[in-house]
Design an enzyme around this catalytic site. Structure first.
Site, short mmCIF file in Angstrom:
data_model
loop_
_atom_site.label_atom_id
_atom_site.label_comp_id
_atom_site.label_asym_id
_atom_site.label_seq_id
_atom_site.Cartn_x
_atom_site.Cartn_y
_atom_site.Cartn_z
N ASP A 154 15.03 8.31 -32.51
CA ASP A 154 15.31 8.88 -31.31
C ASP A 154 15.77 10.27 -31.13
O ASP A 154 16.78 10.75 -31.74
CB ASP A 154 16.53 8.11 -30.72
CG ASP A 154 16.84 8.36 -29.02
OD1 ASP A 154 16.34 9.58 -28.76
OD2 ASP A 154 17.08 7.54 -28.28
N TYR B 92 22.82 4.90 -28.75
CA TYR B 92 22.70 4.81 -27.20
C TYR B 92 22.83 3.34 -26.98
O TYR B 92 22.30 2.54 -27.39
CB TYR B 92 21.39 5.21 -26.79
CG TYR B 92 21.21 5.08 -25.21
CD1 TYR B 92 22.12 5.36 -24.23
CD2 TYR B 92 19.92 4.39 -24.81
CE1 TYR B 92 21.80 5.05 -22.91
CE2 TYR B 92 19.82 4.08 -23.60
CZ TYR B 92 20.77 4.33 -22.68
OH TYR B 92 20.32 3.90 -21.39
N LYS C 120 16.32 13.51 -20.20
CA LYS C 120 17.39 14.51 -20.43
C LYS C 120 16.84 15.79 -20.54
O LYS C 120 16.55 16.43 -19.73
CB LYS C 120 18.11 13.72 -21.95
CG LYS C 120 18.42 12.22 -21.70
CD LYS C 120 19.31 11.86 -20.50
CE LYS C 120 19.95 10.59 -20.65
NZ LYS C 120 19.12 9.44 -20.66
N ARG D 275 -3.51 2.22 -14.43
CA ARG D 275 -2.68 1.93 -15.18
C ARG D 275 -2.91 2.18 -16.63
O ARG D 275 -2.18 2.12 -17.79
CB ARG D 275 -2.33 0.24 -15.18
CG ARG D 275 -1.15 -0.41 -15.99
CD ARG D 275 -0.98 -1.86 -15.69
NE ARG D 275 -2.00 -2.54 -16.49
CZ ARG D 275 -3.14 -3.29 -16.04
NH1 ARG D 275 -3.21 -3.39 -14.59
NH2 ARG D 275 -3.66 -3.87 -16.80
#
Length: 357
Positions: A171, A100, A196, A49
């Site tokens: 972003d 978004y 994306k 992790r």
């Protein structure tokens, strides 16, 4: 010998050269996928992790491109959720009126729980954003915005936010670090949906945060460790492989977009074209309202009617079909992600759909 951070190397070259294993005899050219939850004691990694060699390679490349320190997350929303965790209770957050919807939904959830004050503004109005930043803890920006494709003055807003004592988060999913580098413009944090354009093949769900300073990086790393918003090594491997071709994909997609925008502006069924002047995204508002837009997206054949974006294939959708999409988005708006197909084929298919609507 030159290294990948040599200033003589351009970003397209760094995309290809960075994050490689040591060049030893019989060593692989690419960082292999490391499937491991447990490591031998005595090193810095300690547990699955906390780190992974495949993550390291991806983070090295993205960090070099954005001029910061990168961390991979399980998704774009996992990345944005980590950034929002920086906010103390009662903090004010400045956000775009249109952005978004997943990120806005996260902010609304925090607002409705009494955790934050949400101040939404038109990010093209720099003075309004600067005014809203007074007393705020964070200014969250998209530029271009999703899906209206509005452009913010990142440098001016970051300077105003810094003067007000607020962090600036950008972003950068739509522009990518090949077209825009917010940290160089004064932002503190960059967020990506690596699903994306970065990965580019519609086969990965992945997010990333890039921090300018060590303190923010350490807090993001601690959040990822504690909350488990970690990516799978295979997803990171695929994203890194996709990033190697980002420069050529974006060059082709951007050229296709510019030509389609030129033709769309003359089509009688198109009432408005939204395009920031760069990138592989555009939006159109068509005659006939929501019904007209639904007819267009239902009539395409080569274009894919789908919600995601940034892949090698061209996709489109009417954004207001999502219940929580902002009412600042026109009912007839179709968001278009332009891929790398032949532009004549894309235009023929799109023109047929527009003519039929």
């Amino acid at each position: 010998m030159a290294t990948t951070d040599d200033p003589s190397y351009t970003r397209p070259t760094r995309l290809v050269a960075a994050g490689r294993p040591p060049a030893l005899p019989d060593a692989p050219l690419n960082e292999p996928v490391t499937f491991a939850s447990t490591y031998h004691a005595g090193g810095d990694r300690a547990y699955g992790r906390y780190g992974n060699p495949t993550w390291d390679a991806f983070e090295t490349v993205l960090g070099e491109l954005e001029e910061g320190r990168a961390l991979a997350f399980a998704s774009g929303l996992a990345a944005s959720g980590a950034v929002l965790s920086l906010l103390p209770d009662g903090a004010a957050v400045v956000a775009p009126a249109t952005a978004y919807l997943g990120v806005l939904d996260q902010m609304r959830e925090l607002r409705d729980a009494g955790r934050i004050e949400l101040r939404q503004v038109d990010v093209t109005d720099t003075a309004a954003v600067a005014e809203a930043a007074e007393g705020a803890a964070m200014v969250w920006l998209e530029s271009p915005t999703n899906p209206n494709l509005e452009v913010a003055d990142l440098a001016a807003i970051a300077a105003a936010a810094r003067a007000a004592g607020a962090l600036t988060v950008v972003d950068n999913t739509f522009a990518t670090p090949l077209l825009q580098r917010p940290l160089e413009l004064g932002a503190d944090i960059v967020v990506h949906s690596a699903t994306k354009l970065l990965s580019g093949h519609s086969d990965v769900v992945l997010g990333a945060v890039v921090a300018r300073g060590d303190e923010v990086f350490a807090r993001m790393d601690a959040h990822r460790r504690l909350h488990g918003a970690i990516p799978g090594p295979m997803e990171v491997y695929l994203a890194l492989r996709g990033m190697r071709t980002l420069s050529v994909r974006l060059e082709r997609a951007q050229a296709n977009t510019a030509e389609l925008v030129r033709r769309l502006r003359d089509h009688p069924a198109v009432e408005r074209v939204r395009h920031p002047g760069f990138g592989a995204m555009c939006s159109i508002e068509v005659a006939g309202g929501a019904a007209g837009a639904d007819r267009v997206v239902g009539a395409v054949g080569l274009w894919v009617h789908a919600t995601s974006l940034g892949g090698v294939e061209s996709t489109l959708e009417r954004r207001r079909h999502w219940p929580t999409e902002s009412d600042t988005v026109a009912e007839s708006l179709i968001r278009m992600s332009v891929g790398i197909e032949d532009v004549e084929d894309l235009w023929a298919d799109l023109a047929r759909a527009l003519d039929a609507a």
